[in-house]
Enzyme design. Sequence first.
Site, PDB file in Angstrom:
ATOM      1  N   HIS A 184       0.845  -1.204   0.000  1.00  0.00           N
ATOM      2  CA  HIS A 184       0.000   0.000   0.000  1.00  0.00           C
ATOM      3  C   HIS A 184       0.877   1.249   0.000  1.00  0.00           C
ATOM      4  O   HIS A 184       1.410   1.653   1.027  1.00  0.00           O
ATOM      5  CB  HIS A 184      -0.892  -0.010   1.238  1.00  0.00           C
ATOM      6  N   TYR A 189      -1.148   7.234   3.352  1.00  0.00           N
ATOM      7  CA  TYR A 189      -0.617   6.428   4.449  1.00  0.00           C
ATOM      8  C   TYR A 189       0.912   6.467   4.377  1.00  0.00           C
ATOM      9  O   TYR A 189       1.474   7.221   3.590  1.00  0.00           O
ATOM     10  CB  TYR A 189      -1.221   5.014   4.408  1.00  0.00           C
ATOM     11  N   ARG A 332     -16.844  -0.366  -4.874  1.00  0.00           N
ATOM     12  CA  ARG A 332     -18.177  -0.203  -4.307  1.00  0.00           C
ATOM     13  C   ARG A 332     -19.254  -0.883  -5.128  1.00  0.00           C
ATOM     14  O   ARG A 332     -20.246  -1.374  -4.580  1.00  0.00           O
ATOM     15  CB  ARG A 332     -18.475   1.292  -4.127  1.00  0.00           C
TER      16      ARG A 332
HETATM   17  C1  FNR Z   1     -11.698   1.482   0.227  1.00  0.00           C
HETATM   18  N1  FNR Z   1     -10.509   1.732  -0.466  1.00  0.00           N
HETATM   19  C2  FNR Z   1      -9.328   1.204   0.006  1.00  0.00           C
HETATM   20  N2  FNR Z   1      -8.173   1.355  -0.724  1.00  0.00           N
HETATM   21  C3  FNR Z   1      -7.039   0.750  -0.335  1.00  0.00           C
HETATM   22  O1  FNR Z   1      -6.015   0.879  -1.013  1.00  0.00           O
HETATM   23  N3  FNR Z   1      -7.004  -0.004   0.804  1.00  0.00           N
HETATM   24  C4  FNR Z   1      -8.106  -0.174   1.589  1.00  0.00           C
HETATM   25  O2  FNR Z   1      -8.066  -0.908   2.583  1.00  0.00           O
HETATM   26  C5  FNR Z   1      -9.298   0.493   1.215  1.00  0.00           C
HETATM   27  N4  FNR Z   1     -10.429   0.425   1.980  1.00  0.00           N
HETATM   28  C6  FNR Z   1     -11.639   0.822   1.473  1.00  0.00           C
HETATM   29  C7  FNR Z   1     -12.835   0.537   2.152  1.00  0.00           C
HETATM   30  C8  FNR Z   1     -14.064   0.838   1.582  1.00  0.00           C
HETATM   31  C9  FNR Z   1     -15.323   0.456   2.314  1.00  0.00           C
HETATM   32  C10 FNR Z   1     -14.112   1.490   0.335  1.00  0.00           C
HETATM   33  C11 FNR Z   1     -15.427   1.819  -0.325  1.00  0.00           C
HETATM   34  C12 FNR Z   1     -12.944   1.824  -0.320  1.00  0.00           C
HETATM   35  C13 FNR Z   1     -10.544   2.291  -1.828  1.00  0.00           C
HETATM   36  C14 FNR Z   1     -10.950   1.217  -2.834  1.00  0.00           C
HETATM   37  O3  FNR Z   1      -9.963   0.193  -2.931  1.00  0.00           O
HETATM   38  C15 FNR Z   1     -11.154   1.829  -4.240  1.00  0.00           C
HETATM   39  O4  FNR Z   1      -9.933   2.343  -4.676  1.00  0.00           O
HETATM   40  C16 FNR Z   1     -12.218   2.926  -4.209  1.00  0.00           C
HETATM   41  O5  FNR Z   1     -13.382   2.470  -3.568  1.00  0.00           O
HETATM   42  C17 FNR Z   1     -12.559   3.410  -5.601  1.00  0.00           C
HETATM   43  O6  FNR Z   1     -13.103   2.383  -6.386  1.00  0.00           O
HETATM   44  P1  FNR Z   1     -14.715   2.231  -6.616  1.00  0.00           P
HETATM   45  O7  FNR Z   1     -15.323   1.920  -5.305  1.00  0.00           O
HETATM   46  O8  FNR Z   1     -15.207   3.530  -7.174  1.00  0.00           O
HETATM   47  O9  FNR Z   1     -14.843   1.092  -7.590  1.00  0.00           O
END
Ligand code: FNR
Length: 368
Positions: A184, A189, A332
């Site tokens: 990550h 972060y 999502r």
């Molecule tokens: C996330 N996202 C996220 N990104 C990441 O790098 N590590 C993580 O642990 C998380 N946690 C997380 C929790 C929840 C509930 C959501 C909705 C999002 C970001 C996720 O991986 C993604 O990049 C974004 O949600 C954008 O993509 P979508 O949702 O528009 O398809």
Amino acid sequence: KQQLKLFTPLTIRGLTLKNRIVAPPMCMYSCDDGFVTDWHLVHLGSLATRGVGLVIAEATGVLANGRISPNCAGLWRDEHIPSWKRIVDFAHSQNTAIGIQLAHAGRKASTYPPFLQGTQGQRNKVLPDDGGWENVWGPTNECWDETHVQPHEMTVDQIHEVTQAFVESAHRADKAGFDVVEIHGAHGYMISSFLSPIVNKRTDQYGGSFANRIRLLVEVVTAVRHVWPQDKPLFVRVSASDWVEGGWDGDQTVELARHLQPLGVDLLDCSSGGNSPQQAIKAGPLFQVPFSAQVKKALPNFLTGTVGIITTGHEAESVLQESGADIIMVGRALLRNPNWALDAANGFNVFVKWPQQYELARQRLPKL
Ligand code: FNR
């Protein structure tokens, strides 16, 4: 007629993904002392039964103080391995690959999950009574904003401790049976904050010049690649832009990619944002595709992933056709509809295996 790419398998080192749809890491804030729970088995398990090529488990702390919240997942102790292994074994029983995102939350650690708040109504800074901690680490002692815990500027020894923790967690991830490790390096972060020129104001070998700002990530990747098996892929997620004038941007992402590929990174997962409350993110359908497309254009032999408001199979396919990325992450939309990948296959008249338990519910494809 162009060949459909979304359901074409992709081989990376010794791993073959059955298609290009990936569930990105998503924190569930449902752990106890870093241990994943039945929630994770059901949540990740349900994604694994429903057609995606790869599921990546949430940001998982390599150290206890590297969790985003007290309820976040961990792999900083050997004792964490069995609860992960149970989930990994289940995904494999469904013929689905599974990865884990290894993380240190840096100066954004010790915050409340979005669906909770402190006993005194505060959103961030978790009080010690609620399981929070004070040893929050950052590149400098500057806060993300005043609602966060005051970070301590890391010593070089602490930086090395973090690198070593990534290595040990990667080793544990292998023992748990994970197919992919994703480092990550996004969303403000720890690693992301070191990359960013607007956050990393250190004056030693870990701050200042581009070479110094990428040093932590380069050292983590180099050391992890050493212990992570040669036949298993290593991904890195970055924020390709800080969305702030003078911040990290697409050109620096390309330059970073040039450094990471020779170190054995297999795929750059291009997200954005998270380093500054001043960020002016212009979000919308497919809004982060240009970042991965820029990397692909500069380094055609380096795999990239894209993520962010990709909600239909046709959008996903168009990104692949236009060389915007090699894998499509759907976050999502998969939470709203865990059947997203199976529905997308149906929409393209592609036959994919359903779990046999659900076969009677399959929408019949028109006779071809
Ligand atoms: C996330 N996202 C996220 N990104 C990441 O790098 N590590 C993580 O642990 C998380 N946690 C997380 C929790 C929840 C509930 C959501 C909705 C999002 C970001 C996720 O991986 C993604 O990049 C974004 O949600 C954008 O993509 P979508 O949702 O528009 O398809």
